[in-house]
Design a protein around this motif. Structure first.
Motif, mmCIF file in Angstrom:
data_model
loop_
_atom_site.group_PDB
_atom_site.id
_atom_site.type_symbol
_atom_site.label_atom_id
_atom_site.label_comp_id
_atom_site.label_asym_id
_atom_site.label_seq_id
_atom_site.Cartn_x
_atom_site.Cartn_y
_atom_site.Cartn_z
ATOM 1 N N GLN A 40 0.829 -1.201 0.000
ATOM 2 C CA GLN A 40 0.000 0.000 0.000
ATOM 3 C C GLN A 40 0.866 1.254 0.000
ATOM 4 O O GLN A 40 0.574 2.217 -0.710
ATOM 5 C CB GLN A 40 -0.937 0.003 1.205
ATOM 6 N N ASN A 41 1.929 1.237 0.789
ATOM 7 C CA ASN A 41 2.824 2.400 0.829
ATOM 8 C C ASN A 41 3.501 2.616 -0.514
ATOM 9 O O ASN A 41 3.619 3.752 -0.980
ATOM 10 C CB ASN A 41 3.870 2.233 1.928
ATOM 11 N N SER A 42 3.925 1.526 -1.146
ATOM 12 C CA SER A 42 4.583 1.693 -2.442
ATOM 13 C C SER A 42 3.585 2.126 -3.513
ATOM 14 O O SER A 42 3.921 2.913 -4.392
ATOM 15 C CB SER A 42 5.282 0.401 -2.862
ATOM 16 N N SER A 43 2.342 1.657 -3.429
ATOM 17 C CA SER A 43 1.348 2.088 -4.412
ATOM 18 C C SER A 43 0.965 3.549 -4.184
ATOM 19 O O SER A 43 0.713 4.273 -5.136
ATOM 20 C CB SER A 43 0.109 1.189 -4.364
ATOM 21 N N MET A 44 0.957 3.977 -2.936
ATOM 22 C CA MET A 44 0.690 5.389 -2.656
ATOM 23 C C MET A 44 1.813 6.251 -3.214
ATOM 24 O O MET A 44 1.575 7.295 -3.804
ATOM 25 C CB MET A 44 0.569 5.633 -1.157
ATOM 26 N N ASN A 45 3.051 5.804 -3.047
ATOM 27 C CA ASN A 45 4.193 6.551 -3.577
ATOM 28 C C ASN A 45 4.169 6.560 -5.096
ATOM 29 O O ASN A 45 4.479 7.561 -5.720
ATOM 30 C CB ASN A 45 5.504 5.949 -3.069
ATOM 31 N N THR A 46 3.795 5.447 -5.691
ATOM 32 C CA THR A 46 3.713 5.362 -7.147
ATOM 33 C C THR A 46 2.584 6.244 -7.669
ATOM 34 O O THR A 46 2.732 6.920 -8.686
ATOM 35 C CB THR A 46 3.480 3.904 -7.585
ATOM 36 N N ALA A 47 1.468 6.255 -6.965
ATOM 37 C CA ALA A 47 0.336 7.075 -7.389
ATOM 38 C C ALA A 47 0.664 8.565 -7.244
ATOM 39 O O ALA A 47 0.188 9.385 -8.018
ATOM 40 C CB ALA A 47 -0.900 6.731 -6.566
ATOM 41 N N ALA A 48 1.490 8.906 -6.299
ATOM 42 C CA ALA A 48 1.855 10.312 -6.101
ATOM 43 C C ALA A 48 2.950 10.753 -7.076
ATOM 44 O O ALA A 48 3.081 11.933 -7.353
ATOM 45 C CB ALA A 48 2.325 10.529 -4.665
#
Length: 62
Positions: A40-48
């Protein structure tokens, strides 16, 4: 008398096995939870990240 000892030993082994299985289950759930949080943290970083890269591309191209 020997039969009683056998039953007690088997029940003790069964109890140890059950405790071991529940500890293993709890540990694997914790590992899964940590992996899910990391994803989830990596997907949040990727989405940002894409909006920042799009702004840079727009300023470079324009």
């Amino acid at each position: 008398m020997l039969k009683i000892i056998e039953v007690v030993v088997l029940m003790g082994a069964g109890l140890c096995f059950v405790v071991w299985q529940f500890r293993d289950l709890r540990r694997s759930r914790e590992i899964t939870r940590k992996q899910r949080e990391a994803e989830q943290n990596s997907s949040m970083n990727t989405a940002a990240a894409p909006p920042d890269s799009l702004e840079k591309k727009g300023s470079d191209g324009g």
